[in-house]
Design a protein around this motif. Structure first.
Motif, PDB file in Angstrom:
ATOM      1  N   THR A 164       4.110  -3.586   3.889  1.00 42.44           N
ATOM      2  CA  THR A 164       4.578  -4.904   3.821  1.00 42.44           C
ATOM      3  C   THR A 164       5.785  -5.441   4.172  1.00 42.44           C
ATOM      4  O   THR A 164       6.606  -4.798   3.787  1.00 42.44           O
ATOM      5  N   GLY A 184       5.940  -5.993  -1.591  1.00 44.03           N
ATOM      6  CA  GLY A 184       5.014  -5.018  -1.119  1.00 44.03           C
ATOM      7  C   GLY A 184       4.264  -4.253  -2.138  1.00 44.03           C
ATOM      8  O   GLY A 184       2.916  -3.968  -2.372  1.00 44.03           O
ATOM      9  N   LEU A 214      -2.274  -5.963  -6.185  1.00 48.12           N
ATOM     10  CA  LEU A 214      -3.258  -6.813  -5.916  1.00 48.12           C
ATOM     11  C   LEU A 214      -4.459  -6.029  -5.464  1.00 48.12           C
ATOM     12  O   LEU A 214      -5.681  -6.313  -6.081  1.00 48.12           O
ATOM     13  N   ASN A 239       1.846  -6.508  -3.739  1.00 47.69           N
ATOM     14  CA  ASN A 239       0.512  -6.522  -2.456  1.00 47.69           C
ATOM     15  C   ASN A 239      -0.284  -5.225  -3.003  1.00 47.69           C
ATOM     16  O   ASN A 239      -1.644  -5.340  -3.050  1.00 47.69           O
ATOM     17  N   SER A 283       1.420  -7.510 -10.211  1.00 48.36           N
ATOM     18  CA  SER A 283       1.252  -7.791  -8.969  1.00 48.36           C
ATOM     19  C   SER A 283       2.349  -9.029  -8.742  1.00 48.36           C
ATOM     20  O   SER A 283       2.955  -9.378  -7.727  1.00 48.36           O
TER      21      SER A 283
END
Length: 153
Positions: free
Chosen positions: A104, A111, A117, A114, A32
């Motif tokens: 994103t 992005g 994550l 994300n 991430s």
């Protein structure tokens, strides 16, 4: 996968699967942090290796847990369901994470971070669910010892 087989035959499926999800989540957390200025060797490879190690244990644990205690006439169907689950789950996962990555705003690398994550959160949740849902080693290992020895791919 060899490590996964060794762990499952010694300690059942619950702890190796849960641990595998934790290791995979750590690898995804590493991924991430990847940004557009990083390199493959220093930024991507470590996360991929850690994630792969965790998922290798998870895949073996899933296969063994599905096939242990299955009657002979059920093994073909269960093996097919296992393979279908891997393929379908991977397709849905990629589609979902790609949607998060492209949805994103900002640079694409942000992005992707994300998306990793979210994947780490899913793996962490799966780790907790396995601890609650799967049988203990004390109840699983006797069934595994009675099962025929097969190679897990």
């Amino acid at each position: 996968m060899h490590v996964g087989t060794h762990l499952v035959t010694r300690s059942g499926v619950r702890l190796p699967m849960s641990s595998g999800f934790v290791v995979a989540a750590v690898g995804m957390l590493l991924l991430s942090g990847v940004d557009g200025g990083g390199t493959y060797v220093s930024d991507v490879l470590p996360g991929m290796l850690v994630t792969g190690a965790g998922l290798g244990v998870v895949l073996v644990s899933v296969s063994v847990s599905m096939m242990t205690s299955a009657r002979e006439e059920e093994t073909g169907m269960l093996s097919g369901l296992n393979t279908t689950g891997h393929e379908t789950g991977g397709s849905i996962g990629i589609a979902t994470l790609a949607t998060i990555a492209t949805g994103t705003t900002g640079p694409l690398a942000g992005g992707i971070g994300n998306a990793f994550l979210v994947a780490a959160a899913i793996a962490g949740t799966a780790s907790l669910v396995t601890l609650i849902v799967l049988p203990s080693a004390a109840s699983f290992l006797p069934k595994l010892r009675l099962a025929p020895r097969v190679a897990v791919h």
